[in-house]
Design a protein around this motif. Structure first.
Motif, mmCIF file in Angstrom:
data_model
loop_
_atom_site.group_PDB
_atom_site.id
_atom_site.type_symbol
_atom_site.label_atom_id
_atom_site.label_comp_id
_atom_site.label_asym_id
_atom_site.label_seq_id
_atom_site.Cartn_x
_atom_site.Cartn_y
_atom_site.Cartn_z
ATOM 1 N N ARG A 181 0.828 -1.204 0.000
ATOM 2 C CA ARG A 181 0.000 0.000 0.000
ATOM 3 C C ARG A 181 0.865 1.257 0.000
ATOM 4 N NH1 ARG A 181 -1.858 0.365 6.423
ATOM 5 N NH2 ARG A 181 0.263 0.667 7.207
ATOM 6 N N ILE A 182 0.175 2.393 -0.216
ATOM 7 C CA ILE A 182 0.742 3.725 -0.006
ATOM 8 C C ILE A 182 -0.095 4.391 1.077
ATOM 9 C CG2 ILE A 182 1.312 5.949 -1.026
ATOM 10 C CD1 ILE A 182 1.159 4.597 -3.753
ATOM 11 N N ALA A 183 0.561 5.055 2.028
ATOM 12 C CA ALA A 183 -0.162 5.713 3.115
ATOM 13 C C ALA A 183 0.364 7.127 3.321
ATOM 14 C CB ALA A 183 -0.022 4.914 4.415
ATOM 15 N N PHE A 184 -0.569 8.009 3.716
ATOM 16 C CA PHE A 184 -0.227 9.387 4.047
ATOM 17 C C PHE A 184 -0.831 9.742 5.406
ATOM 18 C CE2 PHE A 184 0.124 9.227 -0.512
ATOM 19 C CZ PHE A 184 1.266 9.963 -0.768
ATOM 20 N N LYS A 185 0.017 10.325 6.256
ATOM 21 C CA LYS A 185 -0.422 10.830 7.552
ATOM 22 C C LYS A 185 -0.445 12.355 7.457
ATOM 23 C CE LYS A 185 -0.341 6.769 9.647
ATOM 24 N NZ LYS A 185 -1.524 6.139 10.256
ATOM 25 N N LEU A 186 -1.634 12.917 7.545
ATOM 26 C CA LEU A 186 -1.793 14.351 7.330
ATOM 27 C C LEU A 186 -1.626 15.135 8.624
ATOM 28 C CD1 LEU A 186 -4.830 14.362 4.858
ATOM 29 C CD2 LEU A 186 -2.396 14.014 4.400
ATOM 30 N N ASN A 187 -1.504 16.448 8.461
ATOM 31 C CA ASN A 187 -1.319 17.347 9.590
ATOM 32 C C ASN A 187 -2.589 17.363 10.452
ATOM 33 O OD1 ASN A 187 -1.032 19.640 11.283
ATOM 34 N ND2 ASN A 187 0.411 20.541 9.837
ATOM 35 N N PRO A 188 -2.515 16.865 11.683
ATOM 36 C CA PRO A 188 -3.725 16.763 12.515
ATOM 37 C C PRO A 188 -4.265 18.104 12.980
ATOM 38 C CG PRO A 188 -1.792 16.167 13.798
ATOM 39 C CD PRO A 188 -1.317 16.358 12.386
ATOM 40 N N ASP A 189 -3.452 19.145 12.891
ATOM 41 C CA ASP A 189 -3.928 20.473 13.289
ATOM 42 C C ASP A 189 -4.794 21.124 12.219
ATOM 43 O OD1 ASP A 189 -2.542 20.300 15.706
ATOM 44 O OD2 ASP A 189 -0.706 21.114 14.805
ATOM 45 N N ARG A 190 -4.779 20.551 11.027
ATOM 46 C CA ARG A 190 -5.498 21.188 9.922
ATOM 47 C C ARG A 190 -6.631 20.332 9.359
ATOM 48 N NH1 ARG A 190 -3.182 25.904 7.911
ATOM 49 N NH2 ARG A 190 -1.077 26.322 8.686
ATOM 50 N N HIS A 285 -9.128 7.177 7.156
ATOM 51 C CA HIS A 285 -9.614 6.968 8.517
ATOM 52 C C HIS A 285 -8.863 7.891 9.461
ATOM 53 C CE1 HIS A 285 -6.412 3.876 7.899
ATOM 54 N NE2 HIS A 285 -6.024 4.264 9.095
ATOM 55 N N VAL A 286 -9.238 7.799 10.743
ATOM 56 C CA VAL A 286 -8.659 8.676 11.762
ATOM 57 C C VAL A 286 -7.146 8.612 11.702
ATOM 58 C CG1 VAL A 286 -8.268 8.814 14.248
ATOM 59 C CG2 VAL A 286 -10.592 8.810 13.362
ATOM 60 N N GLY A 287 -6.517 9.723 11.925
ATOM 61 C CA GLY A 287 -5.072 9.847 11.888
ATOM 62 C C GLY A 287 -4.649 11.318 11.939
ATOM 63 N N PRO A 288 -5.086 12.125 10.944
ATOM 64 C CA PRO A 288 -5.838 11.775 9.735
ATOM 65 C C PRO A 288 -4.963 10.981 8.753
ATOM 66 C CG PRO A 288 -5.259 14.094 9.731
ATOM 67 C CD PRO A 288 -4.815 13.575 11.045
ATOM 68 N N THR A 289 -5.534 9.895 8.242
ATOM 69 C CA THR A 289 -4.820 8.967 7.365
ATOM 70 C C THR A 289 -5.596 8.787 6.072
ATOM 71 O OG1 THR A 289 -3.935 7.759 9.272
ATOM 72 C CG2 THR A 289 -3.932 6.618 7.149
ATOM 73 N N THR A 290 -4.879 8.719 4.961
ATOM 74 C CA THR A 290 -5.491 8.327 3.705
ATOM 75 C C THR A 290 -4.530 7.389 2.996
ATOM 76 O OG1 THR A 290 -6.645 9.126 1.724
ATOM 77 C CG2 THR A 290 -4.604 10.247 2.310
ATOM 78 N N LEU A 291 -5.067 6.369 2.343
ATOM 79 C CA LEU A 291 -4.193 5.379 1.740
ATOM 80 C C LEU A 291 -4.852 4.717 0.538
ATOM 81 C CD1 LEU A 291 -5.500 2.509 2.895
ATOM 82 C CD2 LEU A 291 -4.242 3.143 4.935
ATOM 83 N N THR A 292 -4.038 4.070 -0.252
ATOM 84 C CA THR A 292 -4.524 3.200 -1.312
ATOM 85 C C THR A 292 -3.827 1.865 -1.167
ATOM 86 O OG1 THR A 292 -4.949 3.005 -3.691
ATOM 87 C CG2 THR A 292 -2.800 3.853 -3.051
ATOM 88 N N THR A 293 -4.607 0.799 -1.309
ATOM 89 C CA THR A 293 -4.107 -0.553 -1.109
ATOM 90 C C THR A 293 -4.120 -1.292 -2.436
ATOM 91 O OG1 THR A 293 -4.949 -0.560 1.157
ATOM 92 C CG2 THR A 293 -4.447 -2.679 0.172
ATOM 93 N N PHE A 294 -2.997 -1.885 -2.774
ATOM 94 C CA PHE A 294 -2.868 -2.623 -4.030
ATOM 95 C C PHE A 294 -3.105 -4.111 -3.823
ATOM 96 C CE2 PHE A 294 -0.040 1.091 -4.423
ATOM 97 C CZ PHE A 294 -0.633 1.700 -5.521
ATOM 98 N N ILE A 295 -2.522 -4.660 -2.772
ATOM 99 C CA ILE A 295 -2.673 -6.069 -2.445
ATOM 100 C C ILE A 295 -2.980 -6.171 -0.962
ATOM 101 C CG2 ILE A 295 -1.465 -8.292 -2.248
ATOM 102 C CD1 ILE A 295 0.180 -7.515 -4.676
ATOM 103 N N SER A 296 -4.019 -6.908 -0.604
ATOM 104 C CA SER A 296 -4.329 -7.116 0.805
ATOM 105 C C SER A 296 -5.225 -8.330 0.953
ATOM 106 C CB SER A 296 -5.017 -5.883 1.409
ATOM 107 O OG SER A 296 -6.414 -5.940 1.201
ATOM 108 N N GLU A 297 -5.327 -8.822 2.196
ATOM 109 C CA GLU A 297 -6.203 -9.940 2.513
ATOM 110 C C GLU A 297 -7.511 -9.473 3.136
ATOM 111 O OE1 GLU A 297 -3.851 -12.468 4.976
ATOM 112 O OE2 GLU A 297 -2.543 -13.122 3.350
#
Length: 667
Positions: A181-190, A285-297
């Motif tokens: 996957r690719i994941a991004f953790k965004l600025n929680p203050d914004r 989802h909460v984090g704030p987190t956004t991601l894209t998953t290529f392979i997962s179970e």
């Protein structure tokens, strides 16, 4: 008529005045693709920051992106006056990772993929493409993969395209990879407002709120006991409440209402994802987190074939996906305008797929791909067009095998109202043609392999799907749509609800609904009477265990009661068509008329999709055509007993898609 000089001046003044009146209208839309300064050709710099850490900086005047060098982690994104839209307090802010293991029964390791070599692939007036790669050296600290992470930043574009080229060589050891996957953790203050769809968006609690919360039946689900905002008090937060099927997972992200900025992850294609169009996976989802998953179970479990055996080579391009940033300077409903703009941008990305600006020869252009067309018909006692059917090319296998395929590419489309389909932009290769038709059971597979060549156009003409059927329908329960959505979904608990899903079509996404079964059927299990019961109200959405005393669980047996005015005792067997939408560590047994008799059928131990716990309403589709000898049936009242025998916890069970009893064929 000739215009005099003073009339031309007056006319010009009027036009100028009119344009001034239009200016507020012109700026009422989001300022798309307008970043920190004016747009220009992207530049690349290699620097050492004030801490002595090496970085690569790519800047196009609209967006400034910082990468660790040579690791290739995205450490900063400067946009629209925000120094960093990512979380400045975390080292892992924008990254690729993979979970992997070499031996069974060993906890998978997490490999946050870091490059060892940096290269500039392309640099011109239109774009920059850079590479952070690593070659596996036989060590045990990293998954045995060669990985090339690529990033593209184009002129006049406030975003980042990223893709990965993953490769393993045949001489390497066996390995299983469960997640890429690719994941991004965004600025929680914004960033506090999350958007997954038109009807799935809300103000979100914070990661800190989760840190002070009560863990519920599994670690991902927590009850917010001390949230920073009282409006979240007692609500449940669970990232699996925001999952999405691949066929709908094109764009999601976050909005900073304060800064009037949006951060979006756009997936223009599903070809590089595993599991086909109905595969469900995480979004934001909460984090704030956004991601894209290529392979997962996720929602399939270990039935996903992710093991690479000795002698097996593999190479796949994952992506590109587009990280898009936009802004709205008007302050008038920025949430609505930024989301609408993100959807428009997504449409443009889908239209542009496959991109013509990607430098790697492993990513094939439109000219290098092929097209497949045809018309799908359904023959279920009569020949009709397969309306709104799903048709796709996927790696070779049995019918339905695309659900668990993680290694190859898949290309899917939907038929029109007359059954015609076109599958565009198919990579050259050998595939099977698969499909299924809403309203009919079973999986379609074309009898011959499909060879697609570069630049080819292949037409099937007419192909026919014959759904499983052995005789006329005596009765049926549900709708064959590969989900349990049409069945009874109970009201959520008031003290653990997610307000987003009140008065919502996805009522099944509430936490704890499985517990309602014990309350509704405390002593006797569900009994469904054909002709009198209504599956919308009388068939519980999941066949789960019964909670005995808070920690002990018991198997449950559901009954289907029906009447037969006549029984064919000497002819062919009756057929029970049993379609499952989900199975989680279950063993479903079928008995006829005697609850304690030997079962006429047992699934054996099946499923690890966890859809019951993860609010999925379906996992992997399974169909069983069960022979029921006429001698087991009676004239008059009959009962089918469906017993789910596994009961060590609350989440063992199945979801039914559709059940049908067929009498012997009259042909």
């Amino acid at each position: 008529m000739k215009m005099t000089s003073h009339k031309r001046i007056a006319s010009s003044s009027m036009i100028y005045f009119f344009l001034l009146l239009l200016l507020p209208i012109a700026f009422s839309e989001p300022t798309r693709n307008l970043g920190g300064t004016s747009a220009r050709a992207p530049t690349v710099q290699q620097i050492s920051n004030k801490h002595g850490t090496k970085e690569v900086i790519v800047d196009n005047g609209m967006i400034r992106v910082s990468f660790s060098n040579p690791q290739g982690l995205i450490t900063g994104i400067k946009y629209k006056g925000i120094d960093n839209v990512l979380n400045p307090h975390l080292r892992a802010r924008g990254y690729w990772d993979v979970t992997w293991q070499r031996e069974e029964n060993v906890r998978p390791g997490l490999d946050r993929i870091e490059g060892t070599k940096f290269r500039i692939i392309t640099q011109n007036e239109e774009q920059v493409e850079i590479s952070f790669s690593r070659t596996w050296n036989g060590g045990s600290n990293h998954a045995p993969l060669n990985v090339d992470k690529r990033y593209i930043i184009r002129a006049d574009t406030s975003g980042i395209y990223t893709y990965g080229i993953f490769e393993r060589l045949p001489e390497w050891p066996e390995v299983e990879m469960g997640l890429i996957r690719i994941a991004f953790k965004l600025n929680p203050d914004r960033f506090h407002y999350m958007v997954v769809a038109d009807d799935r968006q809300r103000e979100m609690p914070t990661d800190d709120d989760r840190g002070h919360a009560k863990i519920l039946a599994y670690k991902e689900a927590v009850q917010l006991t001390h949230p920073h905002n009282p409006m979240f008090k007692n609500q449940v937060d669970d990232k699996y409440q925001y999952t999405c099927e691949v066929k709908e997972n094109n764009v999601h992200g976050w909005i900073s209402t304060k800064s009037r900025v949006g951060f979006w992850l756009i997936s223009p294609s599903g070809e590089y994802r595993c599991g086909g169009p109905t595969k469900q996976d995480l979004t934001s989802h909460v984090g704030p987190t956004t991601l894209t998953t290529f392979i997962s179970e996720h929602y399939i479990g270990t039935d996903m074939e992710t093991r690479y055996r000795a002698g097996e080579a593999w190479k796949k391009v994952l992506g590109p996906v587009f990280i898009y940033l936009n802004s709205d300077s008007t302050g008038n409903n920025p949430r609505g305008s930024l989301w609408e703009d993100a959807k428009r941008q997504t449409e443009q990305e889908v239209e542009a797929w496959p991109y013509g600006f990607v430098a790697s020869p492993d990513f094939l252009s439109r000219q290098e791909r092929g097209t497949v067309t045809g018309r799908l018909l359904v023959n279920d006692r009569s020949l009709t067009p397969a309306r709104s059917a799903y048709v796709g090319l996927a790696p070779l296998g049995e019918a339905g095998s695309w659900q668990t395929n993680t290694k190859g590419y898949q290309f899917w489309t939907k038929t029109d109202e007359t059954g015609y389909f076109t599958i565009d932009n198919v990579r050259p290769g050998t595939y099977n043609l698969y499909g299924w038709v809403p309203g009919f059971i079973g999986d379609f597979k074309y009898q011959s392999r499909v060879n697609v060549a570069s630049g080819s156009e292949k037409s099937f003409g007419r192909v026919v799907f014959e759904p499983p059927r052995n005789g006329p329908t005596l009765w049926e329960i549900g709708v064959p749509d590969r989900t349990a959505k049409e069945y009874f979904v109970p009201e959520p608990y008031k003290n653990t609800l997610n307000p987003l899903y009140l008065n919502h079509t996805d009522t099944f996404r509430q936490y704890g609904l499985w517990q309602r079964y014990t309350e509704l059927y405390p002593n006797q299990d569900l009994v469904y009477t054909v002709g009198a019961s209504n599956y919308n109200q009388d068939w519980f959405y999941a066949h789960v265990t019964r909670n005995i005393d808070g920690s002990t669980y018991a198997p449950t047996t559901w009954q289907i009661v029906f009447n037969l005015p006549y029984v064919n005792w000497r002819g062919s067997s009756y057929t029970l068509q049993l379609a499952l939408a989900s199975a989680s560590r279950a063993n479903l047994q079928v008995r006829i008329n005697y609850e304690n008799s030997r079962p006429v059928f047992s699934t054996g131990n099946i499923g690890k999709d966890n859809a019951i716990a993860r609010h999925g309403i379906h996992g992997a589709y399974r169909l069983y055509s069960i022979n029921v000898p006429g001698r087991l049936l009676r004239i008059g009242t009959n009962t089918i007993y469906l017993r789910q025998t596994k009961a060590t916890g609350p989440f063992e069970g199945v979801m039914y898609d559709y059940i049908r009893l067929e009498e012997p064929s009259r042909d």
